[in-house]
Design a protein around this motif. Structure first.
Motif, mmCIF file in Angstrom:
data_model
loop_
_atom_site.group_PDB
_atom_site.id
_atom_site.type_symbol
_atom_site.label_atom_id
_atom_site.label_comp_id
_atom_site.label_asym_id
_atom_site.label_seq_id
_atom_site.Cartn_x
_atom_site.Cartn_y
_atom_site.Cartn_z
ATOM 1 N N ALA A 1 -3.143 -29.454 -21.317
ATOM 2 C CA ALA A 1 -4.570 -29.151 -21.448
ATOM 3 C C ALA A 1 -4.812 -27.653 -21.349
ATOM 4 O O ALA A 1 -5.575 -27.074 -22.131
ATOM 5 N N GLY A 2 -4.166 -27.011 -20.384
ATOM 6 C CA GLY A 2 -4.303 -25.569 -20.255
ATOM 7 C C GLY A 2 -3.783 -24.835 -21.480
ATOM 8 O O GLY A 2 -4.356 -23.833 -21.921
ATOM 9 N N THR A 3 -2.698 -25.346 -22.064
ATOM 10 C CA THR A 3 -2.150 -24.730 -23.281
ATOM 11 C C THR A 3 -3.130 -24.855 -24.444
ATOM 12 O O THR A 3 -3.337 -23.902 -25.202
ATOM 13 N N ALA A 4 -3.745 -26.023 -24.593
ATOM 14 C CA ALA A 4 -4.705 -26.234 -25.680
ATOM 15 C C ALA A 4 -5.902 -25.298 -25.543
ATOM 16 O O ALA A 4 -6.353 -24.687 -26.526
ATOM 17 N N LEU A 5 -6.428 -25.157 -24.321
ATOM 18 C CA LEU A 5 -7.563 -24.270 -24.103
ATOM 19 C C LEU A 5 -7.180 -22.809 -24.336
ATOM 20 O O LEU A 5 -7.973 -22.009 -24.837
ATOM 21 N N THR A 6 -5.942 -22.461 -23.986
ATOM 22 C CA THR A 6 -5.486 -21.093 -24.219
ATOM 23 C C THR A 6 -5.350 -20.811 -25.711
ATOM 24 O O THR A 6 -5.725 -19.736 -26.195
ATOM 25 N N LEU B 1 -11.009 -13.461 -24.841
ATOM 26 C CA LEU B 1 -9.886 -13.112 -23.958
ATOM 27 C C LEU B 1 -10.010 -13.842 -22.619
ATOM 28 O O LEU B 1 -9.014 -14.290 -22.056
ATOM 29 N N ALA B 2 -11.252 -13.957 -22.136
ATOM 30 C CA ALA B 2 -11.455 -14.663 -20.873
ATOM 31 C C ALA B 2 -11.080 -16.131 -20.990
ATOM 32 O O ALA B 2 -10.659 -16.756 -20.008
ATOM 33 N N SER B 3 -11.221 -16.688 -22.196
ATOM 34 C CA SER B 3 -10.907 -18.105 -22.381
ATOM 35 C C SER B 3 -9.411 -18.367 -22.479
ATOM 36 O O SER B 3 -8.992 -19.516 -22.596
ATOM 37 N N LEU B 4 -8.592 -17.303 -22.430
ATOM 38 C CA LEU B 4 -7.139 -17.482 -22.461
ATOM 39 C C LEU B 4 -6.572 -17.885 -21.103
ATOM 40 O O LEU B 4 -5.377 -18.138 -20.988
ATOM 41 N N GLY C 1 -3.033 -20.164 -17.284
ATOM 42 C CA GLY C 1 -2.711 -19.482 -16.037
ATOM 43 C C GLY C 1 -3.321 -20.179 -14.835
ATOM 44 O O GLY C 1 -2.700 -20.266 -13.758
ATOM 45 N N ILE C 2 -4.539 -20.702 -14.995
ATOM 46 C CA ILE C 2 -5.187 -21.422 -13.902
ATOM 47 C C ILE C 2 -4.424 -22.702 -13.588
ATOM 48 O O ILE C 2 -4.226 -23.065 -12.417
ATOM 49 N N ARG D 1 -5.395 -24.157 -4.778
ATOM 50 C CA ARG D 1 -6.765 -23.697 -4.978
ATOM 51 C C ARG D 1 -7.055 -22.323 -4.365
ATOM 52 O O ARG D 1 -7.819 -21.547 -4.945
ATOM 53 N N PRO D 2 -6.513 -21.981 -3.201
ATOM 54 C CA PRO D 2 -6.771 -20.631 -2.678
ATOM 55 C C PRO D 2 -6.308 -19.535 -3.636
ATOM 56 O O PRO D 2 -6.980 -18.503 -3.750
ATOM 57 N N LEU D 3 -5.194 -19.741 -4.326
ATOM 58 C CA LEU D 3 -4.734 -18.747 -5.282
ATOM 59 C C LEU D 3 -5.708 -18.628 -6.449
ATOM 60 O O LEU D 3 -6.028 -17.521 -6.900
ATOM 61 N N VAL D 4 -6.193 -19.763 -6.946
ATOM 62 C CA VAL D 4 -7.168 -19.731 -8.043
ATOM 63 C C VAL D 4 -8.430 -19.001 -7.614
ATOM 64 O O VAL D 4 -8.965 -18.147 -8.340
ATOM 65 N N ALA D 5 -8.933 -19.303 -6.408
ATOM 66 C CA ALA D 5 -10.139 -18.644 -5.913
ATOM 67 C C ALA D 5 -9.916 -17.144 -5.768
ATOM 68 O O ALA D 5 -10.794 -16.336 -6.115
ATOM 69 N N GLY D 6 -8.749 -16.759 -5.283
ATOM 70 C CA GLY D 6 -8.453 -15.336 -5.133
ATOM 71 C C GLY D 6 -8.374 -14.614 -6.471
ATOM 72 O O GLY D 6 -8.849 -13.474 -6.603
ATOM 73 N N LEU D 7 -7.783 -15.262 -7.469
ATOM 74 C CA LEU D 7 -7.700 -14.647 -8.799
ATOM 75 C C LEU D 7 -9.082 -14.470 -9.422
ATOM 76 O O LEU D 7 -9.370 -13.440 -10.055
ATOM 77 N N LEU D 8 -9.960 -15.455 -9.248
ATOM 78 C CA LEU D 8 -11.310 -15.351 -9.785
ATOM 79 C C LEU D 8 -12.099 -14.241 -9.091
ATOM 80 O O LEU D 8 -12.821 -13.476 -9.737
#
Length: 419
Positions: free
Chosen positions: A57-62, A360-363, A367-368, A377-384
Motif C-alpha cells: 500500500a505504501g509503495t502504491a501511494l508513493t 513530493l510530500a505524497s512520496l 517511508g511511513i 508510532r513514536p518514530l512516525v510522530a517524530g518524523l512528522l
C-alpha cells in the motif's frame, strides 16, 4: 420549397462568452466535484493494503506521488502553451480511464502501474485553474481571494470524499468508488469543454512564457516550495498516515470516514472566520505570508504527530479537526503567493511547482510504512514533527526573499521558449 425552407430556417446565434465570475465559480464547483469524488487516491492505500499488505500500500501511494511530480511539471507547461481547455479535457479523460482500470485489476504489478498513471493525471486541475484565475481575474487582491477559496473547496472535497467513501466502501466495496471517481473526472472534462476558452490569448512580447529554468530562478518560489514540502508532508498525513495506522489498529473504513467528516465540518465552520481574519475586506492579506505559512506548518505537524500516536476513533477524529487551522493558514499563504508573485504568462508553471511540492510530500507513505514497522508510532510522530519544524524554518529565508526587489523576468529567446 427549398428556397422557402432556407428563409424559414433560424439564423444561428453565437452564444455569449461567460463572464469571469461565472467561469471562476464554475471551476470552483468542478474542483469540488473532482475532490468529493476523488475516491481513488483516498482509498488506494486501503484497497492495495487489503489485498497485498501495508508495504505494498505504501509503495502504491508513493508511485502515485511520483506520477504526481512528473504530471504537474508536464501539465503546467501544457497549460501555458496549449491553454487550460485542451489540457484539462485531455487529462481528465485519461484519469477517468485510469480509475476504471483500478476497478478492474487485482494483480499487484497492474495496480502499481495504475497508481502511477493516476498520479500523473488526477491533479491536473491545479495548474490549469490557477492559470485561468490569472487570465480572468485582473486584480492581485481578487486572485488572492479566489486562490484561497480554491484551497477551501479542495479541503472540503477531500474530506467529503473520505467521509462518504468510507461508508460506501463498507457497504458496496472499493470498486464502486473507483467507477464513481471516473465519472467525476468525465464531468470535469465536460465542464472544461463548456466553459474554458479553446486557446489562451496571444501574449504580448512583454509577457512571454517563462521556461521552468527561469521560473525556478526565483528565490521566492524556491523557498516557499521548500516550506510547502514540509507542511504538506504533515497535511497529507490525513490521507496517508491515517489509513496506514488505522489498518494497523484493525479499524474499519468507517472510522476513517468519521475522521474525514469531522475534518470537513471543521473546514466549513472555521474557514470563513479564519480566512476573513487573515484576508481583509479589501482582498489583501493582513499579515506577511511567511509567518502565516510557518504557523500553519507547526499546527499541521502537531496535529499529525498527535494522530500518529492514536489508537481509537475519537483520537483520530480529534487530530483531523485540530489540523484544520493549519490547512487554512497554508491555503491562504500559498494562494496569496501565487496571486501576487506569479508572472502572468507563467501562472501554470508557478502553480505546477507548488503542486509538485505537494506531490513530493505524497512520496512519504512508503517511508511511513517502513517507520511503522521499524520504530513504531513514536518514530512516525517524530518524523512528522521534524518535517513541520523544517517547513517553519524555511519561512525565514522566504520572508527575506519576499522583501527583496521584485523578481525580474529575464529576456526570453527562441531557444528558451522551446525548452
Amino acid at each position: 420549397m427549398a428556397v422557402t425552407a432556407q428563409r424559414l430556417a433560424p439564423t444561428p446565434r453565437a452564444h455569449p462568452a461567460p463572464s469571469a465570475r461565472t467561469v471562476v465559480a464554475t471551476l470552483l464547483g468542478a474542483t469540488l466535484v473532482l475532490k468529493a469524488g476523488g475516491f481513488a487516491f483516498d482509498f488506494l492505500g486501503y484497497y492495495v493494503g487489503a489485498a497485498h499488505g501495508t508495504t505494498a500500500a505504501g509503495t502504491a501511494l508513493t508511485l502515485f506521488g511520483v506520477g504526481w511530480c512528473v504530471g504537474q511539471a508536464v501539465c503546467g507547461a501544457m497549460t501555458d502553451r496549449w491553454g487550460p481547455r485542451t489540457t484539462l479535457t485531455l487529462w481528465m479523460g485519461i484519469s477517468a480511464l485510469a480509475c476504471l482500470a483500478l476497478a478492474m485489476f487485482r494483480a499487484l504489478p497492474a495496480l502499481l502501474a495504475v497508481a502511477l498513471l493516476l498520479g500523473f493525471t488526477m491533479e491536473s486541475q491545479r495548474p490549469v485553474i490557477s492559470a485561468e484565475i490569472h487570465e480572468r481575474v485582473t486584480s492581485e487582491g481578487g486572485r488572492t481571494r479566489v486562490q484561497s477559496w480554491m484551497y477551501w473547496v479542495t479541503n472540503v472535497g477531500v474530506s467529503v470524499s473520505g467521509g462518504l467513501g468510507g461508508y460506501l466502501a463498507h457497504s458496496h466495496g472499493y470498486r464502486m468508488l473507483f467507477v464513481l471517481n471516473g465519472a467525476a473526472c468525465l464531468v470535469v472534462a465536460a465542464i472544461a469543454r463548456r466553459v474554458l476558452s479553446p486557446r489562451r490569448p496571444v501574449h504580448t512580447s512583454g509577457s512571454r512564457q517563462l521556461a521552468y529554468r527561469q521560473v525556478l530562478a526565483d528565490p521566492r518560489l524556491r523557498w516557499i516550495t521548500a516550506a510547502a514540502v514540509g507542511a504538506m508532508i504533515c497535511a497529507y498525513g490525513l490521507i496517508s498516515v491515517l489509513p496506514l495506522t488505522m489498518s494497523a489498529d484493525g479499524l474499519p473504513p468507517t472510522t476513517y470516514g468519521t475522521a474525514m467528516i469531522a475534518n470537513a465540518a471543521a473546514v466549513l465552520v472555521l474557514s470563513p472566520p479564519l480566512t476573513r481574519f487573515l484576508v481583509g475586506r479589501d482582498d489583501s492579506v493582513r499579515y506577511p505570508i511567511a509567518p502565516i505559512l510557518a504557523a500553519g506548518s507547526l499546527i499541521l505537524g502537531a496535529a499529525m504527530g498527535f494522530a500518529a500516536l492514536q489508537h481509537t476513533s475519537i483520537g483520530y477524529t480529534v487530530a483531523a479537526v485540530v489540523m484544520v487551522p493549519g490547512e487554512i493558514c497554508y491555503s491562504v499563504a500559498v494562494g496569496a503567493f501565487v496571486a501576487t508573485a506569479a508572472p502572468h504568462a507563467a501562472a501554470g508553471r508557478y502553480q505546477a511547482v507548488l503542486s509538485g511540492a505537494a506531490a513530493l510530500a505524497s512520496l512519504t507513505p512508503l517511508g511511513i510504512a517502513l517507520a511503522l514497522n521499524t520504530g513504531g508510532r513514536p518514530l512516525v510522530a517524530g518524523l512528522l514533527a521534524t518535517s513541520a519544524l523544517l517547513a517553519a524554518l524555511s519561512c525565514r529565508p522566504l520572508a527575506r526573499a519576499l522583501h527583496a526587489p521584485r523578481f525580474p523576468s529575464p529576456p526570453v529567446d527562441v531557444a528558451t521558449l522551446r525548452a
